[in-house]
Design a protein around this motif. Structure first.
Motif: not given
Length: 491
Positions: A261-279
């Motif tokens: 997709q051509n929309g907003a790109r991923s913020d990898y560090n924010k995504e990693l923090r979110a995954q940490g909270v999830g796990n």
């Protein structure tokens, strides 16, 4: 409205996968549903990748099965809590980009090995039997399963194989011949419905999914005895392994979603923090580990989602279904879920990745791919990945005198010019990725590689994917000073 409709599609894709992956991991189906709910509602809200969907991943089913076999179910909660803390810390210290530096050959080899493990393990579930302890044992037992079935109850095994076969045929047939107007209806959903209805109509004596009346009853938080496990070196090592593998799969999935997709790109560090909270929450609930999942994420993009709301809503739909209709899930045969996982695992064994690497980058990445795959199946997942990474370090040898990479970006009236000098290897991939992601797409872009002493296949694939994305946005990308490898890359 687009997010609302996309969330329903993702929900229909996620339901059978959440339950099937839990079964493949050696846990009850409701454990996968809890992870799906947390991945949708919590991680969807916190996510740094707008259109990625998180939940239980087939890629971690193998290692979870091994951990439960060796450490016991009670150890899974502390392991995931440790993994979540490590992921959150990695994101906070901005280490997300480094997970992208893992060689694509290692990642594809890992996924192919996981796919083989899922297929040979779930093959036995098609006969209402339990998977064996490791890949070699599962392979050895397959001929006997086919020829002898189960002498203690052959009728039930044959019935299970029938409903599994119907599920696979419907899944593959629908995805091959479905009308374009119905393309968003997932084949897995129709396959599960067909297999379940067959078992119900003919009253087949097959093993079925067992779920509690209340999802709350499936939550198993750590108790005092489990807390003592946090000091066990084996538990700490397992938590680190889960954090590493889950982070790598998540961020590679996020990169793949960005390409779609051509929309907003991923913020990898924010995504990693979110995954940490999830796990961390999954560990506290005694559920499965989660990652960003490419199957659900691609369904989300294709269904027209535009924001994180679709991922959040899909978690709400899972929660509502589990609370209101648990009796429906109890009618699903276990062999049907095994069939869904067999198809999913088979698709992970994608030989096109190997042939493409050979065509663009030569034989050595294929050796890394094959070595990782074989060791994942023959030994274990972590050994395969670590040996694959060690092999990928060999690619640094030709570039050892000049491991540094200089990236010079200059803006002109109607052109952005990027000059690369030194060696483009995976150790410099985060730097190169950051520079390319900042390039404006409203003007021509020229990348001058004339001063490059060399480039490995990790950076080559990064530039190819980046150039493809910009070309799709009608941004002209020109490569200068290319050698044979880069010439293949640009065609």
């Amino acid at each position: 409205m687009r997010d609302f409709t996309a969330s329903i599609v993702v929900f229909l894709v996620a339901m059978p996968l959440c339950m099937g992956i839990a079964v493949a991991s050696g846990l009850p189906p409701e454990k996968g549903l809890i992870t799906g709910i947390i991945g949708g509602i919590v991680v969807g809200w916190l996510a740094g990748s707008p259109l990625q969907v998180s939940g239980p991943a087939a890629g971690l089913a193998v290692i979870v099965f091994e951990l439960i076999s060796t450490q016991g179910i009670a150890a899974l909660g502390p392991i995931l809590i440790i993994a979540g803390i490590i992921q959150f810390a990695a994101g906070s210290f901005r280490l997300g980009g480094w997970f992208r530096a893992i060689s694509p050959a290692v990642v594809h080899g890992m996924l192919a090995g996981i796919g083989v493990m899922i297929v040979i393990g779930q093959f036995h579930v098609l006969f209402d039997a339990e998977p064996l302890a490791n890949g070699i044992e599962n392979i050895i037992a397959m001929p006997g399963r086919v020829l002898g079935l189960d002498a203690t109850n052959p009728t039930a095994n044959e019935m299970a194989l029938v409903v599994a076969g119907i599920t696979i045929v419907i899944m593959l047939g629908w995805e091959k011949w479905r009308p374009p107007s119905l393309r968003l209806i997932p084949g897995a959903l129709l396959g599960v419905m067909a297999g379940t209805l067959t078992a119900m109509v003919f009253q087949m004596d097959v093993a079925r999914v067992a779920v509690p009346d209340s999802i709350i009853a499936a939550i198993d938080p750590p108790d005092g005895g489990m807390l003592a496990l946090f000091g066990d070196p084996a538990i700490l090592a397992a938590g680190l392994a889960i954090a590493f593998l889950a982070s790598a799969e998540t961020l590679l999935s996020a990169a793949a979603v960005d390409k779609m997709q051509n929309g907003a790109r991923s913020d990898y560090n924010k995504e990693l923090r979110a995954q940490g909270v999830g796990n961390l929450l999954c560990g506290a609930a005694g559920a499965l580990p989660m990652t960003g999942v490419i199957v659900r994420s691609s369904a989300n993009v294709q269904a027209g989602a535009v924001t994180r709301l679709s991922a959040i809503l899909h978690g709400c739909w899972i929660l509502g279904f589990v609370v209101a209709l648990p009796f429906v899930m109890r009618e699903i045969p276990m062999a049907v879920l095994g069939a869904v996982l067999v198809v999913t695992g088979w698709r992970l064994v994608n030989l096109d990745h190997a042939t493409e690497m050979f065509r663009h980058h030569g034989w050595f990445p294929v050796v890394i791919w094959a070595t990782t795959l074989i060791l994942v199946v023959a030994v274990d997942l972590l050994t395969g990945v670590l040996v694959g990474i060690a092999f990928s370090l060999v690619e640094l040898v030709p570039h050892w005198p000049r491991l540094r990479l200089n990236v010079d970006q200059q803006e002109h009236d109607d052109e952005t010019r990027i000059s690369l000098a030194g060696s483009a290897t995976f150790v410099q991939l985060p730097k190169l990725s950051d520079a390319l992601d900042k390039v404006r797409t409203d003007r021509k872009v020229t990348v001058d590689c004339g001063e490059l002493a060399g480039m490995d296949h990790s950076c080559a694939e990064l530039i190819r994917d980046w150039a493809d994305r910009l070309n799709a946005q009608q941004c002209q990308v020109t490569l200068l000073g290319v050698d044979d490898r880069m010439q293949k890359l640009s065609t």
